[in-house]
Design an enzyme around this catalytic site. Structure first.
Site, PDB file in Angstrom:
ATOM      1  N   SER A 119      -7.944   0.011  -0.072  1.00 16.85           N
ATOM      2  CA  SER A 119      -8.431   1.088   0.786  1.00 16.85           C
ATOM      3  C   SER A 119      -7.405   2.217   0.743  1.00 16.85           C
ATOM      4  O   SER A 119      -6.470   2.257   1.539  1.00 16.85           O
ATOM      5  CB  SER A 119      -8.623   0.584   2.225  1.00 16.85           C
ATOM      6  N   GLU A 125      -3.641  -8.940   2.757  1.00 14.61           N
ATOM      7  CA  GLU A 125      -3.552  -9.492   4.109  1.00 14.61           C
ATOM      8  C   GLU A 125      -4.771  -9.208   4.973  1.00 14.61           C
ATOM      9  O   GLU A 125      -4.885  -9.737   6.088  1.00 14.61           O
ATOM     10  CB  GLU A 125      -2.300  -8.941   4.812  1.00 14.61           C
ATOM     11  N   HIS A 161      -4.461  -4.637  -0.204  1.00 11.91           N
ATOM     12  CA  HIS A 161      -4.317  -5.217   1.130  1.00 11.91           C
ATOM     13  C   HIS A 161      -4.772  -6.669   1.119  1.00 11.91           C
ATOM     14  O   HIS A 161      -5.792  -7.039   1.701  1.00 11.91           O
ATOM     15  CB  HIS A 161      -5.136  -4.421   2.145  1.00 11.91           C
ATOM     16  N   CYS A 219       0.831  -1.215   0.000  1.00 14.80           N
ATOM     17  CA  CYS A 219       0.000   0.000   0.000  1.00 14.80           C
ATOM     18  C   CYS A 219       0.862   1.260   0.000  1.00 14.80           C
ATOM     19  O   CYS A 219       1.601   1.485  -0.936  1.00 14.80           O
ATOM     20  CB  CYS A 219      -0.998  -0.028   1.149  1.00 14.80           C
ATOM     21  N   ARG A 255     -15.937   3.127  10.946  1.00 12.33           N
ATOM     22  CA  ARG A 255     -15.111   4.193  11.536  1.00 12.33           C
ATOM     23  C   ARG A 255     -15.296   5.502  10.796  1.00 12.33           C
ATOM     24  O   ARG A 255     -15.501   6.563  11.423  1.00 12.33           O
ATOM     25  CB  ARG A 255     -13.639   3.769  11.481  1.00 12.33           C
ATOM     26  N   LYS A 300     -12.170   7.802  -2.516  1.00 11.73           N
ATOM     27  CA  LYS A 300     -11.402   6.709  -1.953  1.00 11.73           C
ATOM     28  C   LYS A 300     -11.629   5.417  -2.748  1.00 11.73           C
ATOM     29  O   LYS A 300     -12.763   5.053  -3.050  1.00 11.73           O
ATOM     30  CB  LYS A 300     -11.800   6.494  -0.493  1.00 11.73           C
TER      31      LYS A 300
END
Length: 288
Positions: free
Chosen positions: A170, A215, A213, A120, A227, A141
């Site tokens: 992200s 992972e 990502h 990232c 969030r 985003k």
């Protein structure tokens, strides 16, 4: 593997260091350890932090117990290294408070590590530092789970991959295909029609740059979505993530198989098979 069986192995454990720049460090540790442990290879992990930076979301006792500063390990050698993302992607690289330290670590890895995964923001930072590849702000985003294809399917990093696979993203910034292709030392390995460049490689596999990502655990994108909603930030429902696009129905995990293959292939083919038995001989490897 229990200690008795491990003691009977004729190979030494692989040494891997993780520079963890993510704010939720324990969550990131768990995600990475889960993937790195999915192999019969013995792996010893060290965690490294930026010196003088106190994380807000991780107990200081945890950092003191499990993390090392760079100056504690700079004379050591490692078979593999992982550098995580960081919540600073919308800042110019040179304005990041730890830019000088992190680029010193990047340079150190080239002579002290067999193969490094940059993930990232770290992928963008590494490409910028070593090759001058710029990043670009996105209008919104890039958030969700996106379909990807392979450009170099015969490489060992993709052993066992399907022709199409999914990866969570992200991020607010991107790197572009045309900039990767301008650099003779870089090879574009995978991309997506929707989320753009996913993976590039340099130095014959000594470095991989991964913009997504892989992972992430099943609920990481959901936690990020909730969030941002609670903070009143502009955020859309993660693309192709919730069942029927409905947060109440929970996520559909589409990337777990690919993630396990990615990390296992990296360890098997670019770390274990390439690293010297005498670990200090890494300094003599040059480019693979």
């Amino acid at each position: 593997m229990d200690s008795l069986r491990a003691s009977e192995q004729d190979i030494r454990p692989l040494r891997v260091v993780v520079l963890n720049l993510m704010p939720l460090k324990i969550t990131t540790e768990t995600d990475l350890i889960r993937l790195l442990s999915n192999t019969p290879l013995q792996v010893e992990l060290d965690f490294m932090k930026i010196k003088g930076h106190t994380p807000k979301n991780t107990p200081i006792e945890h950092m003191q117990e499990f993390y090392k500063d760079f100056d504690e390990i700079e004379k050591d050698y490692y078979d593999g290294m992982i550098v995580t993302g960081a919540p600073v992607e919308q800042m110019p690289f040179e304005e990041v408070s730890y830019w000088e330290e992190v680029t010193t670590i990047f340079d150190w890895a080239r002579t002290h590590v067999t193969s490094t995964l940059y993930i990232c923001w770290a992928a963008q930072a590494g490409l910028y530092h070593f090759y001058g590849v710029p990043k670009y702000d996105l209008p919104a985003k890039m958030f969700g789970v996106f379909r990807h294809t392979l450009r170099e399917p015969s490489l060992p990093i993709f052993r066992g991959f399907d022709d199409e696979f999914y990866v969570p993203h992200s991020r607010h910034t991107e790197i572009r295909r045309e900039d990767i292709r301008k650099v003779p030392g870089l090879t574009l390995l995978s991309e997506s029609e929707e989320s753009g460049v996913y993976m590039a490689m340099s130095r014959g596999g000594r470095e991989f740059y991964i913009t997504g990502h892989s992972e992430y655990s099943p609920y990481t994108l959901s936690d990020e979505y909730i969030r941002d909603l609670n903070k009143g930030l502009p955020i859309s429902v993660p693309h192709n993530y919730y069942r029927n696009n409905d947060p109440a129905q929970g996520p559909v995990v589409r990337w777990r198989g690919h993630a396990n293959l990615l990390f296992t292939n990296w360890l098997n083919y670019y770390v274990y098979q390439e690293t010297p038995f005498n670990i200090e001989d890494i300094k003599n490897l040059g480019s693979l």
